[in-house]
Design a protein around this motif. Structure first.
Motif, mmCIF file in Angstrom:
data_model
loop_
_atom_site.group_PDB
_atom_site.id
_atom_site.type_symbol
_atom_site.label_atom_id
_atom_site.label_comp_id
_atom_site.label_asym_id
_atom_site.label_seq_id
_atom_site.Cartn_x
_atom_site.Cartn_y
_atom_site.Cartn_z
ATOM 1 N N PRO A 1 80.685 -23.177 44.449
ATOM 2 C CA PRO A 1 79.428 -23.034 43.706
ATOM 3 C C PRO A 1 79.295 -21.755 42.886
ATOM 4 C CG PRO A 1 78.965 -23.949 45.857
ATOM 5 C CD PRO A 1 80.416 -23.554 45.850
ATOM 6 N N PRO A 2 79.618 -20.567 43.421
ATOM 7 C CA PRO A 2 79.485 -19.381 42.563
ATOM 8 C C PRO A 2 80.423 -19.396 41.356
ATOM 9 C CG PRO A 2 79.709 -18.730 44.861
ATOM 10 C CD PRO A 2 79.952 -20.201 44.789
ATOM 11 N N LEU A 3 81.619 -19.932 41.555
ATOM 12 C CA LEU A 3 82.563 -19.985 40.435
ATOM 13 C C LEU A 3 82.100 -20.967 39.359
ATOM 14 C CD1 LEU A 3 85.881 -19.953 42.480
ATOM 15 C CD2 LEU A 3 84.789 -18.044 41.306
ATOM 16 N N ALA A 4 81.653 -22.135 39.788
ATOM 17 C CA ALA A 4 81.155 -23.126 38.832
ATOM 18 C C ALA A 4 79.907 -22.609 38.116
ATOM 19 C CB ALA A 4 80.854 -24.441 39.553
ATOM 20 N N TYR A 5 79.029 -21.951 38.856
ATOM 21 C CA TYR A 5 77.811 -21.380 38.292
ATOM 22 C C TYR A 5 78.151 -20.336 37.224
ATOM 23 C CZ TYR A 5 73.293 -18.944 38.288
ATOM 24 O OH TYR A 5 72.114 -18.366 37.923
ATOM 25 N N ALA A 6 79.108 -19.478 37.529
ATOM 26 C CA ALA A 6 79.499 -18.443 36.571
ATOM 27 C C ALA A 6 80.096 -19.066 35.310
ATOM 28 C CB ALA A 6 80.498 -17.487 37.215
ATOM 29 N N VAL A 7 80.942 -20.067 35.475
ATOM 30 C CA VAL A 7 81.552 -20.725 34.311
ATOM 31 C C VAL A 7 80.476 -21.358 33.432
ATOM 32 C CG1 VAL A 7 82.982 -22.707 33.635
ATOM 33 C CG2 VAL A 7 83.801 -21.112 35.358
ATOM 34 N N ILE A 8 79.553 -22.070 34.052
ATOM 35 C CA ILE A 8 78.515 -22.760 33.282
ATOM 36 C C ILE A 8 77.619 -21.766 32.550
ATOM 37 C CG2 ILE A 8 76.457 -24.211 33.485
ATOM 38 C CD1 ILE A 8 77.910 -25.625 35.833
ATOM 39 N N THR A 9 77.155 -20.715 33.238
ATOM 40 C CA THR A 9 76.242 -19.778 32.579
ATOM 41 C C THR A 9 76.925 -18.974 31.482
ATOM 42 O OG1 THR A 9 76.601 -18.213 34.381
ATOM 43 C CG2 THR A 9 74.617 -19.573 34.493
ATOM 44 N N VAL A 10 78.188 -18.636 31.660
ATOM 45 C CA VAL A 10 78.898 -17.898 30.606
ATOM 46 C C VAL A 10 79.095 -18.799 29.379
ATOM 47 C CG1 VAL A 10 81.124 -16.865 29.996
ATOM 48 C CG2 VAL A 10 79.993 -16.233 32.128
ATOM 49 N N LEU B 1 68.282 -14.874 36.630
ATOM 50 C CA LEU B 1 67.052 -15.661 36.638
ATOM 51 C C LEU B 1 67.216 -17.010 37.332
ATOM 52 C CD1 LEU B 1 65.662 -14.951 33.070
ATOM 53 C CD2 LEU B 1 64.779 -14.100 35.249
ATOM 54 N N HIS B 2 68.430 -17.547 37.334
ATOM 55 C CA HIS B 2 68.649 -18.858 37.944
ATOM 56 C C HIS B 2 69.445 -18.752 39.239
ATOM 57 C CE1 HIS B 2 66.803 -20.542 34.491
ATOM 58 N NE2 HIS B 2 67.607 -19.847 33.723
ATOM 59 N N ALA B 3 69.422 -17.584 39.846
ATOM 60 C CA ALA B 3 70.115 -17.376 41.115
ATOM 61 C C ALA B 3 69.563 -18.249 42.243
ATOM 62 C CB ALA B 3 70.076 -15.910 41.506
ATOM 63 N N PRO B 4 68.268 -18.617 42.276
ATOM 64 C CA PRO B 4 67.812 -19.503 43.353
ATOM 65 C C PRO B 4 68.568 -20.839 43.393
ATOM 66 C CG PRO B 4 65.926 -18.460 42.353
ATOM 67 C CD PRO B 4 67.114 -18.085 41.519
ATOM 68 N N ALA B 5 68.941 -21.375 42.252
ATOM 69 C CA ALA B 5 69.730 -22.609 42.242
ATOM 70 C C ALA B 5 71.090 -22.355 42.870
ATOM 71 C CB ALA B 5 69.898 -23.128 40.817
ATOM 72 N N LEU B 6 71.713 -21.232 42.539
ATOM 73 C CA LEU B 6 73.003 -20.882 43.121
ATOM 74 C C LEU B 6 72.880 -20.664 44.623
ATOM 75 C CD1 LEU B 6 75.974 -20.046 43.001
ATOM 76 C CD2 LEU B 6 75.189 -17.742 42.428
#
Length: 172
Positions: free
Chosen positions: A88-97, A126-131
């Motif tokens: 999840p953190p890796l996918a989240y970082a890829v998507i937000t970047v 700002l979207h850390a709660p989803a992560l």
């Protein structure tokens, strides 16, 4: 070596199981790569919808990202549970970047790389709660599935040992 202890999966016309692929692995579940792709693709769809509707990441991204991570954790093969926990953190970082660089509303392009990086960082914060929700749910699911697999493996070994002992005691 195929593990026949799993229930049979979908069959092809010839009656044999479908061939393994990189994404789905065997009939036992998704591979870690497949789980990561599910999270990135579904989360990316949510991010694209939010970028088009709201000019930033919002609820559609959060819901789809968490749902994709939970789906991946439920469908991944037991041997790949560790990989799905760090996904999840890796996918989240890829998507937000990617959204930060592709979304025209994120900045006017002439603002420079520094301002773009600040915008991307603020989107991540700002979207850390989803992560955090995705990480907690995936970790809980992986822990429960891993424990259940460990108990099942131990029971299987115990029954094999008992049947082997019974064969040795039986007169020939």
């Amino acid at each position: 070596m195929p593990d026949d202890s799993y229930p049979p999966g979908p069959r092809t016309r010839s009656g044999s199981p479908p061939p393994p692929t990189v994404v789905t692995g065997t009939r036992r579940g998704l591979t870690a790569l497949g789980a990561g792709l599910v999270a990135v693709v579904v989360g990316g769809i949510g991010a694209a919808v939010d970028s088009l509707l709201f000019d930033n990441l919002s609820y559609v991204f959060g819901v789809l990202f968490v749902a994709a991570c939970v789906l991946a954790a439920v469908r991944v093969h037991v041997d790949d549970l560790i990989g799905v926990v760090i996904m999840p953190p890796l996918a989240y970082a890829v998507i937000t970047v990617v959204v930060g660089f592709l979304n025209p509303a994120a900045g006017d392009g002439s603002a420079g790389l520094r301002n773009r990086a600040i915008d991307i960082g603020s989107e991540m914060i700002l979207h850390a709660p989803a992560l955090l929700t995705a990480v907690v749910l995936v970790t809980l699911i992986a822990a429960v599935r891993g424990r259940r697999a460990q108990v099942a493996r131990r029971e299987r070994q115990r029954s094999l040992a008992q049947s082997a002992a019974a064969r040795r005691r039986r007169p020939q």
